[in-house]
Write a protein that holds these residues in place. Sequence first.
Motif, PDB file in Angstrom:
ATOM      1  N   UNK B  31       0.826  -1.188   0.000  1.00  0.00           N
ATOM      2  CA  UNK B  31       0.000   0.000   0.000  1.00  0.00           C
ATOM      3  C   UNK B  31       0.872   1.256   0.000  1.00  0.00           C
ATOM      4  N   UNK B  33       0.495   5.782  -0.445  1.00  0.00           N
ATOM      5  CA  UNK B  33      -0.464   6.884  -0.332  1.00  0.00           C
ATOM      6  C   UNK B  33       0.235   8.215  -0.607  1.00  0.00           C
ATOM      7  N   UNK B  48      -4.269   6.790  -3.521  1.00  0.00           N
ATOM      8  CA  UNK B  48      -3.601   5.686  -2.881  1.00  0.00           C
ATOM      9  C   UNK B  48      -3.545   4.497  -3.843  1.00  0.00           C
ATOM     10  N   UNK B  97      -1.945  -2.188   4.919  1.00  0.00           N
ATOM     11  CA  UNK B  97      -2.966  -1.158   4.843  1.00  0.00           C
ATOM     12  C   UNK B  97      -3.077  -0.364   6.120  1.00  0.00           C
ATOM     13  N   UNK B  98      -3.713   0.793   6.025  1.00  0.00           N
ATOM     14  CA  UNK B  98      -3.700   1.770   7.118  1.00  0.00           C
ATOM     15  C   UNK B  98      -4.526   1.350   8.318  1.00  0.00           C
ATOM     16  N   UNK B  99      -5.413   0.377   8.176  1.00  0.00           N
ATOM     17  CA  UNK B  99      -6.175  -0.099   9.322  1.00  0.00           C
ATOM     18  C   UNK B  99      -5.395  -1.149  10.085  1.00  0.00           C
ATOM     19  N   UNK B 100      -4.733  -2.025   9.366  1.00  0.00           N
ATOM     20  CA  UNK B 100      -4.115  -3.179   9.999  1.00  0.00           C
ATOM     21  C   UNK B 100      -2.736  -2.913  10.565  1.00  0.00           C
ATOM     22  N   UNK B 101      -2.104  -1.880  10.107  1.00  0.00           N
ATOM     23  CA  UNK B 101      -0.798  -1.545  10.662  1.00  0.00           C
ATOM     24  C   UNK B 101      -0.515  -0.069  10.413  1.00  0.00           C
ATOM     25  N   UNK B 102       0.581   0.380  10.999  1.00  0.00           N
ATOM     26  CA  UNK B 102       0.898   1.798  10.898  1.00  0.00           C
ATOM     27  C   UNK B 102       1.384   2.150   9.500  1.00  0.00           C
ATOM     28  N   UNK B 103       1.204   3.421   9.174  1.00  0.00           N
ATOM     29  CA  UNK B 103       1.771   3.969   7.955  1.00  0.00           C
ATOM     30  C   UNK B 103       3.183   4.467   8.235  1.00  0.00           C
ATOM     31  N   UNK B 105       5.803   7.197   6.887  1.00  0.00           N
ATOM     32  CA  UNK B 105       5.777   8.417   6.096  1.00  0.00           C
ATOM     33  C   UNK B 105       7.175   8.827   5.657  1.00  0.00           C
TER      34      UNK B 105
END
Lengths: 112, 114
Positions: B31, B33, B48, B97-103, B105
């Motif tokens: 993923x 973004x 994304x 993905x942004x729900x299951x783990x951290x992004x 940056x």
Amino acid sequence: AQSVAQPEDQVNVAEGNPLTVKCTYSVSGNPYLFWYVQYPNRGLQFLLKYITGDNLVKGSYGFEAEFNKSQTSFHLKKPSALVSDSALYFCAFNFGNEKLTFGTGTRLTIIP
Amino acid sequence: NAGVTQTPKFRILKIGQSMTLQCTQDMNHNYMYWYRQDPGMGLKLIYYSVGAGITDKGEVPNGYNVSRSTTEDFPLRLELAAPSQTSVYFCASSYFGSTNEKLFFGSGTQLSVL
């Protein structure tokens, strides 16, 4: 529109005191809630998230957040502030998809 | 251990010019973004991608284009730059993905359109 609100643009706390950074959400359904932190000239860093289960979530760097469904809040807390905690803090939410929506941010300053 | 790398760090464009903001990650994340950060407005999702060859619009896609030909790269194209596109742009990535783990940056690109 569904959103998160961070009612305080700026929070000042004396070093060693407890700190709270506020976040309230205005969404229907059951959102997933997140806290990220941004240090100067850096990208955001993940602190913690709430998806389901225990209302008190523990995260990185000694931070924790309390999910309160009745008050639609997800406040970030730390028992004893450090000068190094000074940064910009963002609350965010999504509904299990990739469209993570951020609040406007709260600048936290820890005063030595 | 580079993580997410964005180039350039700063850029000034004239109205109507075009440019590409580069983003590459070396973590084999599926993923990726693009966000923009305006003062007092928080971050807004532009586009994304959930994998090579797959992209989707975020909250503010107008005036931008993206492509994802490889897992590592996710460039953001600005066509006909406008003053409203003056902002700080952040690229981010994650494996699940942004729900299951951290992004994760990048450090951002500060763009001014004059």
